[in-house]
Design an enzyme around this catalytic site. Structure first.
Site, PDB file in Angstrom:
ATOM      1  N   ASP B  25       0.865  -1.097   0.163  1.00 44.41           N
ATOM      2  CA  ASP B  25       0.024   0.084  -0.120  1.00 44.41           C
ATOM      3  C   ASP B  25       0.737   1.361  -0.140  1.00 44.41           C
ATOM      4  O   ASP B  25       0.350   2.266  -0.522  1.00 44.41           O
ATOM      5  CB  ASP B  25      -1.009   0.074   1.274  1.00 44.41           C
ATOM      6  CG  ASP B  25      -1.723  -0.997   1.347  1.00 44.41           C
ATOM      7  OD1 ASP B  25      -1.787  -1.846   0.100  1.00 44.41           O
ATOM      8  OD2 ASP B  25      -2.250  -1.521   2.628  1.00 44.41           O
ATOM      9  N   ASP B  76      -8.717 -10.638  10.897  1.00 43.50           N
ATOM     10  CA  ASP B  76     -10.170 -10.793  10.904  1.00 43.50           C
ATOM     11  C   ASP B  76     -10.589 -10.145   9.601  1.00 43.50           C
ATOM     12  O   ASP B  76     -11.618  -9.668   9.406  1.00 43.50           O
ATOM     13  CB  ASP B  76     -11.087 -10.195  11.968  1.00 43.50           C
ATOM     14  CG  ASP B  76     -10.508  -8.878  12.516  1.00 43.50           C
ATOM     15  OD1 ASP B  76     -10.845  -7.945  13.165  1.00 43.50           O
ATOM     16  OD2 ASP B  76      -9.638  -8.258  11.445  1.00 43.50           O
ATOM     17  N   GLN B  81      -9.771  -5.598  13.730  1.00 42.36           N
ATOM     18  CA  GLN B  81      -8.515  -5.713  14.233  1.00 42.36           C
ATOM     19  C   GLN B  81      -7.652  -5.213  13.233  1.00 42.36           C
ATOM     20  O   GLN B  81      -7.342  -6.080  12.203  1.00 42.36           O
ATOM     21  CB  GLN B  81      -7.853  -7.247  14.833  1.00 42.36           C
ATOM     22  CG  GLN B  81      -8.710  -7.311  15.814  1.00 42.36           C
ATOM     23  CD  GLN B  81      -8.275  -8.945  16.421  1.00 42.36           C
ATOM     24  OE1 GLN B  81      -6.972  -8.954  16.539  1.00 42.36           O
ATOM     25  NE2 GLN B  81      -8.794  -9.716  17.062  1.00 42.36           N
ATOM     26  N   ASP B  95       7.296  -8.205  19.324  1.00 44.77           N
ATOM     27  CA  ASP B  95       6.956  -8.162  17.876  1.00 44.77           C
ATOM     28  C   ASP B  95       5.804  -7.530  17.612  1.00 44.77           C
ATOM     29  O   ASP B  95       4.867  -7.375  18.390  1.00 44.77           O
ATOM     30  CB  ASP B  95       6.954  -9.754  17.272  1.00 44.77           C
ATOM     31  CG  ASP B  95       8.601 -10.319  17.119  1.00 44.77           C
ATOM     32  OD1 ASP B  95       8.533 -11.320  16.810  1.00 44.77           O
ATOM     33  OD2 ASP B  95       9.323  -9.495  17.948  1.00 44.77           O
ATOM     34  N   ASP B  99      -2.186  -6.107  10.130  1.00 42.52           N
ATOM     35  CA  ASP B  99      -3.120  -6.617   9.488  1.00 42.52           C
ATOM     36  C   ASP B  99      -3.093  -6.375   7.920  1.00 42.52           C
ATOM     37  O   ASP B  99      -3.320  -5.283   7.610  1.00 42.52           O
ATOM     38  CB  ASP B  99      -4.692  -6.647   9.837  1.00 42.52           C
ATOM     39  CG  ASP B  99      -5.558  -7.492   9.063  1.00 42.52           C
ATOM     40  OD1 ASP B  99      -6.832  -7.439   9.556  1.00 42.52           O
ATOM     41  OD2 ASP B  99      -4.965  -7.995   8.059  1.00 42.52           O
ATOM     42  N   HIS B 119       1.154   3.199  18.397  1.00 42.31           N
ATOM     43  CA  HIS B 119       0.285   2.589  19.472  1.00 42.31           C
ATOM     44  C   HIS B 119       0.813   1.074  19.820  1.00 42.31           C
ATOM     45  O   HIS B 119       1.370   0.862  20.931  1.00 42.31           O
ATOM     46  CB  HIS B 119      -1.196   2.342  19.034  1.00 42.31           C
ATOM     47  CG  HIS B 119      -1.809   1.714  19.872  1.00 42.31           C
ATOM     48  ND1 HIS B 119      -2.874   2.002  20.875  1.00 42.31           N
ATOM     49  CD2 HIS B 119      -2.174   0.177  20.058  1.00 42.31           C
ATOM     50  CE1 HIS B 119      -3.646   0.802  21.476  1.00 42.31           C
ATOM     51  NE2 HIS B 119      -3.018  -0.071  21.076  1.00 42.31           N
ATOM     52  N   GLU B 120       1.258   0.252  18.682  1.00 47.49           N
ATOM     53  CA  GLU B 120       1.557  -1.050  19.067  1.00 47.49           C
ATOM     54  C   GLU B 120       2.810  -0.904  19.754  1.00 47.49           C
ATOM     55  O   GLU B 120       3.172  -1.964  20.324  1.00 47.49           O
ATOM     56  CB  GLU B 120       1.821  -1.682  17.674  1.00 47.49           C
ATOM     57  CG  GLU B 120       0.373  -1.932  16.960  1.00 47.49           C
ATOM     58  CD  GLU B 120      -0.667  -2.637  17.664  1.00 47.49           C
ATOM     59  OE1 GLU B 120      -1.820  -2.354  17.411  1.00 47.49           O
ATOM     60  OE2 GLU B 120      -0.580  -3.322  18.636  1.00 47.49           O
ATOM     61  N   HIS B 123       2.941  -1.234  23.335  1.00 44.20           N
ATOM     62  CA  HIS B 123       2.409  -2.625  23.881  1.00 44.20           C
ATOM     63  C   HIS B 123       4.153  -3.536  23.956  1.00 44.20           C
ATOM     64  O   HIS B 123       4.399  -3.949  24.806  1.00 44.20           O
ATOM     65  CB  HIS B 123       1.688  -3.329  22.944  1.00 44.20           C
ATOM     66  CG  HIS B 123       0.502  -3.066  22.947  1.00 44.20           C
ATOM     67  ND1 HIS B 123      -0.359  -3.059  24.171  1.00 44.20           N
ATOM     68  CD2 HIS B 123      -0.510  -2.882  22.029  1.00 44.20           C
ATOM     69  CE1 HIS B 123      -1.678  -2.424  24.145  1.00 44.20           C
ATOM     70  NE2 HIS B 123      -1.804  -2.556  22.728  1.00 44.20           N
ATOM     71  N   HIS B 129      -3.452  -1.012  27.368  1.00 40.58           N
ATOM     72  CA  HIS B 129      -4.411  -0.130  27.042  1.00 40.58           C
ATOM     73  C   HIS B 129      -4.937   0.941  27.976  1.00 40.58           C
ATOM     74  O   HIS B 129      -5.008   0.554  29.130  1.00 40.58           O
ATOM     75  CB  HIS B 129      -5.535  -0.464  26.217  1.00 40.58           C
ATOM     76  CG  HIS B 129      -5.453  -1.336  24.964  1.00 40.58           C
ATOM     77  ND1 HIS B 129      -6.035  -2.802  24.525  1.00 40.58           N
ATOM     78  CD2 HIS B 129      -4.629  -1.028  23.986  1.00 40.58           C
ATOM     79  CE1 HIS B 129      -5.659  -2.752  23.410  1.00 40.58           C
ATOM     80  NE2 HIS B 129      -4.940  -1.890  23.005  1.00 40.58           N
ATOM     81  N   GLN B 230     -11.275  28.817  17.970  1.00 42.94           N
ATOM     82  CA  GLN B 230     -11.266  29.964  18.994  1.00 42.94           C
ATOM     83  C   GLN B 230     -12.820  30.568  18.878  1.00 42.94           C
ATOM     84  O   GLN B 230     -13.181  31.130  20.057  1.00 42.94           O
ATOM     85  CB  GLN B 230     -10.344  30.888  18.310  1.00 42.94           C
ATOM     86  CG  GLN B 230      -8.951  30.648  18.785  1.00 42.94           C
ATOM     87  CD  GLN B 230      -7.877  31.533  17.875  1.00 42.94           C
ATOM     88  OE1 GLN B 230      -8.165  31.877  16.756  1.00 42.94           O
ATOM     89  NE2 GLN B 230      -6.657  31.758  18.314  1.00 42.94           N
TER      90      GLN B 230
END
Lengths: 80, 367
Positions: B25, B76, B81, B95, B99, B119-120, B123, B129, B230
């Protein structure tokens, strides 16, 4: 308008999957439905509503379903 | 913030990472850049360093996979996800899996790779979270234009690894607390019968679904609006809401941005060049007169003639006695003006030019 039984079935599926994936609901627990009585799945649903700052109703209301349909991270929200 | 149960952490501060494969992509360079920026967010606020390696086993392996990918956590398909990651540790520990059935982008379209990777990696470093909707570690995907660690994320990661050696410690934005008695607002407007309050990157509104009030990113409704608005007001008879920041303004109809914006406040409304921004604005539905508040003065604009009324500006104190010399935000409801300055809220009757009540700014939320 009352949701058709198919929509309701789909929504129950969404709730079930979400709680299994992210709130350690054991797979195969009886389906959550609007009339679900107390049980593990209701407790898990309340846990999810608490996490997201929603009204803790134990019922899959519109706002709860809206959050469950949002794309997200696959890591559970509670310790596995 | 929440630390992963068991408090797993990396014992060494120098970590390596490797991008095992690339999504079609984006270009390889775009993927490398997104991942590098994501690591940079975390290294800026901790003693951790991250070095990219091109072969062999790295501490953090990143890959694009779909459906079942041999880690007992199948993806999925499109949506649902987007990615997952493993807590610090050997082997699969640390790791990150993205997806491949998602479309990965480098802009506001779903889904921004930099945002998800940031975000990942939280973890991968030991964070779970967060319940703070403004935090990167919030579970649902939110993209509000810029990707940055919220103060909640910084507090979390520094609880595990401590602060960086950086002399000037980066701080992150705080998410407003709707029931904070010190809450103030940037702008407030009615929107089709509702009242929306704006602060930094967020809107707030009272709804029956939330115990106190709903708080979410402005970008949920209007992705192209800037943060830190404003002023804002609704022109009900045109079903439009106008948002102001600096010398620019935008117009929306429901969730649709109207074409041709942003426009300039000077050429559109006739403000003098000395006006750099609008503090607050409200349009009286009955008369079609819009009041613009700038410092201790105000202008009146006619929405039907689409021109400024003569004889303005005037002093706020002369025609709105008691509300002070500065307005942060204002909206109209049932013919009354609700003026906000700091944590104070004045209910004002424009007919009698009298203040009817004085309340806390967040009195509209069920605190």
């Amino acid at each position: 308008f009352p949701a058709t039984s198919k929509t309701q079935e789909e929504e129950e599926e969404v709730v079930q999957k979400y709680l299994e994936n992210y709130y350690n609901l054991k797979t195969g627990w009886r389906k959550i439905s609007k009339q679900t009585g107390p049980g593990q799945s209701v407790e898990k649903l309340k846990q999810m509503q608490e996490f997201f700052g929603l009204k803790v109703t134990g019922k899959p209301d519109a706002e709860t379903l809206k959050i469950m349909k949002q794309p997200r991270c696959g890591v559970p929200d509670v310790a596995n | 913030f929440v630390l992963t149960p068991g408090n797993p952490r990396w014992e060494q501060a120098q970590l390596t990472y490797r991008i095992e494969n690339y999504t079609p992509d984006l270009s390889r360079a775009d993927v490398d850049h997104a991942i590098e920026k994501a690591f940079q967010l975390w290294s800026d606020v901790t003693p951790l360093t991250f070095t990219k390696v091109s072969e062999g086993q790295a501490d953090i392996m990143l890959s694009f996979v779909r459906r079942d990918h041999d880690d007992n956590n199948a993806f999925d398909g499109p949506g649902g996800q987007l990615a997952h990651a493993y807590q610090p540790g050997s082997g699969i520990g640390g790791d990150v899996h993205f997806d491949e059935d998602e479309r990965w982008t480098k802009d506001f379209r779903n889904y921004n790779l930099f945002r998800v990777a940031a975000h990942e990696l939280g973890h991968s470093l030991g964070l779970a979270h967060s319940t703070d909707i403004g935090a990167l570690m919030y579970p649902s995907y939110m993209f509000s234009g810029d990707v940055q660690l919220a103060q909640d994320d910084i507090n979390g990661i520094q609880a595990i690894y401590g602060a960086s050696q950086n002399p000037n410690q980066p701080v992150g934005p705080q998410t407003p607390q709707v029931c904070d008695s010190k809450l103030t607002f940037d702008a407030i407007t009615t929107v089709r019968g509702e009242i929306m309050f704006f602060k930094d990157r967020f809107y707030m509104r009272a709804t029956p679904f939330y115990p106190e009030a709903e708080l979410n990113f402005i970008s949920v409704f209007w992705p192209h609006l800037p943060n830190g608005l404003q002023a804002a007001y609704e022109v009900a008879h045109r079903d439009e809401v106008l948002f102001f920041k600096g010398n620019k303004y935008w117009a929306v109809q429901g969730q649709d941005m109207l074409p041709g914006y942003p426009k300039d406040i000077h050429s559109s409304f006739g403000f003098p060049r000395s006006v750099k921004h609008i503090d607050a604005a409200v349009s009286a539905e009955q008369t079609g007169k819009t009041y613009f508040f700038v410092a201790n003065k105000y202008w009146r604009y006619d929405e039907y003639k689409r021109s400024m009324d003569a004889g303005y500006p005037k002093k706020i104190a002369d025609d709105f006695p008691g509300i002070g010399n500065k307005v942060d935000a204002v909206f109209e409801k049932d013919g009354f003006f609700y003026f906000f300055h700091g944590t104070r809220q004045y209910k004002f009757d424009p007919k009698t030019q009298r203040i009817l009540t004085l309340q806390k700014a967040n009195s509209w939320f069920n605190c």
